[in-house]
Motif scaffolding. Structure first.
Motif, PDB file in Angstrom:
ATOM      1  N   ASP A  54       0.866  -1.184   0.000  1.00  0.00           N
ATOM      2  CA  ASP A  54       0.000   0.000   0.000  1.00  0.00           C
ATOM      3  C   ASP A  54       0.902   1.233   0.000  1.00  0.00           C
ATOM      4  OD1 ASP A  54      -1.756   2.060   0.384  1.00  0.00           O
ATOM      5  OD2 ASP A  54      -2.549   1.333   2.296  1.00  0.00           O
ATOM      6  N   LYS A  55       0.929   1.949  -1.105  1.00  0.00           N
ATOM      7  CA  LYS A  55       1.828   3.094  -1.244  1.00  0.00           C
ATOM      8  C   LYS A  55       1.579   4.172  -0.183  1.00  0.00           C
ATOM      9  CE  LYS A  55       2.490   2.598  -6.245  1.00  0.00           C
ATOM     10  NZ  LYS A  55       2.364   3.265  -7.563  1.00  0.00           N
ATOM     11  N   ASN A  56       0.387   4.222   0.366  1.00  0.00           N
ATOM     12  CA  ASN A  56       0.042   5.256   1.333  1.00  0.00           C
ATOM     13  C   ASN A  56       0.292   4.830   2.775  1.00  0.00           C
ATOM     14  OD1 ASN A  56      -0.954   7.029  -0.717  1.00  0.00           O
ATOM     15  ND2 ASN A  56      -2.836   5.817  -0.799  1.00  0.00           N
ATOM     16  N   ASN A  57       0.731   3.604   2.977  1.00  0.00           N
ATOM     17  CA  ASN A  57       0.995   3.112   4.324  1.00  0.00           C
ATOM     18  C   ASN A  57       2.410   3.473   4.750  1.00  0.00           C
ATOM     19  OD1 ASN A  57       1.718   1.041   6.519  1.00  0.00           O
ATOM     20  ND2 ASN A  57      -0.460   0.642   6.189  1.00  0.00           N
ATOM     21  N   SER A  58       2.585   3.805   6.027  1.00  0.00           N
ATOM     22  CA  SER A  58       3.906   4.200   6.532  1.00  0.00           C
ATOM     23  C   SER A  58       4.912   3.053   6.461  1.00  0.00           C
ATOM     24  CB  SER A  58       3.785   4.697   7.975  1.00  0.00           C
ATOM     25  OG  SER A  58       3.275   3.682   8.822  1.00  0.00           O
ATOM     26  N   GLU A  59       4.436   1.805   6.402  1.00  0.00           N
ATOM     27  CA  GLU A  59       5.317   0.642   6.315  1.00  0.00           C
ATOM     28  C   GLU A  59       5.457   0.129   4.877  1.00  0.00           C
ATOM     29  OE1 GLU A  59       4.997  -2.484   9.327  1.00  0.00           O
ATOM     30  OE2 GLU A  59       3.446  -1.275  10.301  1.00  0.00           O
ATOM     31  N   SER A  60       4.997   0.912   3.929  1.00  0.00           N
ATOM     32  CA  SER A  60       5.026   0.481   2.537  1.00  0.00           C
ATOM     33  C   SER A  60       6.452   0.192   2.061  1.00  0.00           C
ATOM     34  CB  SER A  60       4.404   1.562   1.638  1.00  0.00           C
ATOM     35  OG  SER A  60       4.547   1.214   0.268  1.00  0.00           O
ATOM     36  N   LEU A  61       6.596  -0.892   1.274  1.00  0.00           N
ATOM     37  CA  LEU A  61       7.886  -1.264   0.695  1.00  0.00           C
ATOM     38  C   LEU A  61       7.862  -1.144  -0.831  1.00  0.00           C
ATOM     39  CD1 LEU A  61       8.763  -4.422   2.860  1.00  0.00           C
ATOM     40  CD2 LEU A  61       9.469  -2.052   3.213  1.00  0.00           C
ATOM     41  N   VAL A  62       6.862  -0.441  -1.340  1.00  0.00           N
ATOM     42  CA  VAL A  62       6.755  -0.234  -2.778  1.00  0.00           C
ATOM     43  C   VAL A  62       7.761   0.828  -3.230  1.00  0.00           C
ATOM     44  CG1 VAL A  62       5.250   0.563  -4.647  1.00  0.00           C
ATOM     45  CG2 VAL A  62       4.324  -0.879  -2.825  1.00  0.00           C
ATOM     46  N   ASN A  63       8.445   0.548  -4.323  1.00  0.00           N
ATOM     47  CA  ASN A  63       9.392   1.516  -4.882  1.00  0.00           C
ATOM     48  C   ASN A  63       8.639   2.783  -5.308  1.00  0.00           C
ATOM     49  OD1 ASN A  63      10.858   2.789  -7.339  1.00  0.00           O
ATOM     50  ND2 ASN A  63      12.413   1.484  -6.410  1.00  0.00           N
ATOM     51  N   LYS A  64       9.112   3.937  -4.855  1.00  0.00           N
ATOM     52  CA  LYS A  64       8.374   5.180  -5.113  1.00  0.00           C
ATOM     53  C   LYS A  64       8.422   5.634  -6.558  1.00  0.00           C
ATOM     54  CE  LYS A  64      12.178   8.229  -3.616  1.00  0.00           C
ATOM     55  NZ  LYS A  64      12.534   9.322  -2.659  1.00  0.00           N
ATOM     56  N   TYR A  65       9.317   5.044  -7.367  1.00  0.00           N
ATOM     57  CA  TYR A  65       9.413   5.437  -8.771  1.00  0.00           C
ATOM     58  C   TYR A  65       8.744   4.426  -9.711  1.00  0.00           C
ATOM     59  CZ  TYR A  65      12.981   8.563  -6.897  1.00  0.00           C
ATOM     60  OH  TYR A  65      13.654   9.509  -6.167  1.00  0.00           O
ATOM     61  N   THR A  66       8.173   3.372  -9.159  1.00  0.00           N
ATOM     62  CA  THR A  66       7.620   2.337 -10.025  1.00  0.00           C
ATOM     63  C   THR A  66       6.347   2.815 -10.731  1.00  0.00           C
ATOM     64  OG1 THR A  66       6.915   0.025 -10.129  1.00  0.00           O
ATOM     65  CG2 THR A  66       6.167   1.286  -8.234  1.00  0.00           C
ATOM     66  N   THR A  67       6.162   2.320 -11.946  1.00  0.00           N
ATOM     67  CA  THR A  67       4.932   2.578 -12.695  1.00  0.00           C
ATOM     68  C   THR A  67       4.070   1.321 -12.743  1.00  0.00           C
ATOM     69  OG1 THR A  67       6.054   2.016 -14.769  1.00  0.00           O
ATOM     70  CG2 THR A  67       6.013   4.353 -14.123  1.00  0.00           C
ATOM     71  N   THR A  68       4.517   0.286 -12.021  1.00  0.00           N
ATOM     72  CA  THR A  68       3.766  -0.970 -11.970  1.00  0.00           C
ATOM     73  C   THR A  68       2.447  -0.754 -11.240  1.00  0.00           C
ATOM     74  OG1 THR A  68       5.819  -2.243 -11.941  1.00  0.00           O
ATOM     75  CG2 THR A  68       3.828  -3.376 -11.213  1.00  0.00           C
ATOM     76  N   VAL A  69       1.374  -1.186 -11.847  1.00  0.00           N
ATOM     77  CA  VAL A  69       0.043  -1.006 -11.258  1.00  0.00           C
ATOM     78  C   VAL A  69      -0.120  -1.869 -10.012  1.00  0.00           C
ATOM     79  CG1 VAL A  69      -2.442  -1.252 -11.635  1.00  0.00           C
ATOM     80  CG2 VAL A  69      -0.964  -0.430 -13.489  1.00  0.00           C
ATOM     81  N   ASP A  70       0.382  -3.102 -10.059  1.00  0.00           N
ATOM     82  CA  ASP A  70       0.215  -4.041  -8.948  1.00  0.00           C
ATOM     83  C   ASP A  70       1.569  -4.652  -8.572  1.00  0.00           C
ATOM     84  OD1 ASP A  70      -0.850  -5.665  -7.017  1.00  0.00           O
ATOM     85  OD2 ASP A  70      -1.751  -7.105  -8.407  1.00  0.00           O
ATOM     86  N   PRO A  71       2.363  -3.952  -7.770  1.00  0.00           N
ATOM     87  CA  PRO A  71       3.669  -4.489  -7.362  1.00  0.00           C
ATOM     88  C   PRO A  71       3.512  -5.815  -6.616  1.00  0.00           C
ATOM     89  CG  PRO A  71       3.490  -2.156  -6.832  1.00  0.00           C
ATOM     90  CD  PRO A  71       2.115  -2.614  -7.209  1.00  0.00           C
TER      91      PRO A  71
END
Length: 233
Positions: A54-71
């Motif tokens: 979840d990009k909006n979660n403080s514990e998110s591990l999603v790359n902030k530059y990714t354009t992937t819809v569903d990491p």
């Protein structure tokens, strides 16, 4: 993996042996591969896919530059067609299996990084060394109960969930009291393994490790043992 940690785009790592040594510059993705395995195996005890992806979660591990819809992160074992998948929709096995081998792998794997080591010895001389938080976060989630029915951290979660304020004349339910005793017994079993001695007056296993591999020449031998206190006594 795709869009996870240091990898904004899809990345696949194929292992051809039993051991892997990774080296590289800071930010090259070493820790990302470590956390890929950690997150997948951890999901056998606590599925945090909806948090990590979840990009909006403080514990998110999603790359902030990714354009992937569903990491996502995914693991496929040699000789198996099953994909072990973790994304915002949680942990899935494709196709589903009755018993996941990742459950046993989670109990056999040891995840040690600099943060784990720091939390184990970062105490002042005058400070009481309390390793209980380290056990709760980094040891018990990967340790089965003696009967192999569940992870010890699952017992701890049940104990925490059952906490209630004790009013005047209010007694602890017998089944909850038994749950606390069960948790204490399981933790003590782990502590005894760490403190294992060949003989009653010999040094503990952890003491032998220090004295044989970390003690400076000429320094005294140390007797090191873990102590688990029951504060209900």
């Amino acid at each position: 993996m795709d869009g996870f940690k240091a990898f904004p785009k899809e990345f696949e790592l194929v292992l051809d042996g039993k051991n892997l040594l990774m080296y590289g510059e800071n930010g090259s993705g070493k820790s990302s591969i470590y956390y890929t395995l950690h997150a997948l195996l951890q999901s056998q005890y606590h599925d945090k896919g909806s948090i990590y992806f979840d990009k909006n979660n403080s514990e998110s591990l999603v790359n902030k530059y990714t354009t992937t819809v569903d990491p996502y992160i995914e693991l496929e074992l040699e000789g198996s067609n099953t994909k072990y998948h973790l994304s915002k929709d949680g942990y899935k096995e494709l196709p589903a299996q009755a018993i996941s081998p990742l459950r046993d792998m989670n109990a056999e794997c040891v995840f040690i990084n600099h943060k784990f080591l720091f939390n184990s010895f970062s105490f002042r001389n005058s400070q009481y060394i309390d390793l209980f938080p380290v056990f709760i976060k980094d040891i018990l989630p990967f340790t089965f109960t003696d009967d192999g029915a569940k992870y010890i951290s699952e017992l701890y979660d049940e104990v925490v969930a059952g906490i209630q304020k004790r009013g005047r004349g209010r007694k602890i339910a017998p089944e909850y009291d038994d749950l606390i005793k069960k948790f204490n017994e399981e933790v003590l079993r782990v502590i005894r393994k760490i403190n294992y001695k060949d003989a009653p007056n010999s040094l503990s296993l952890v003491g032998n490790i220090y004295n044989n591999y970390f003690r400076d020449l000429g320094d005294r031998e140390l007797s090191i043992e873990l102590n688990y206190e029951n504060n209900r006594k």
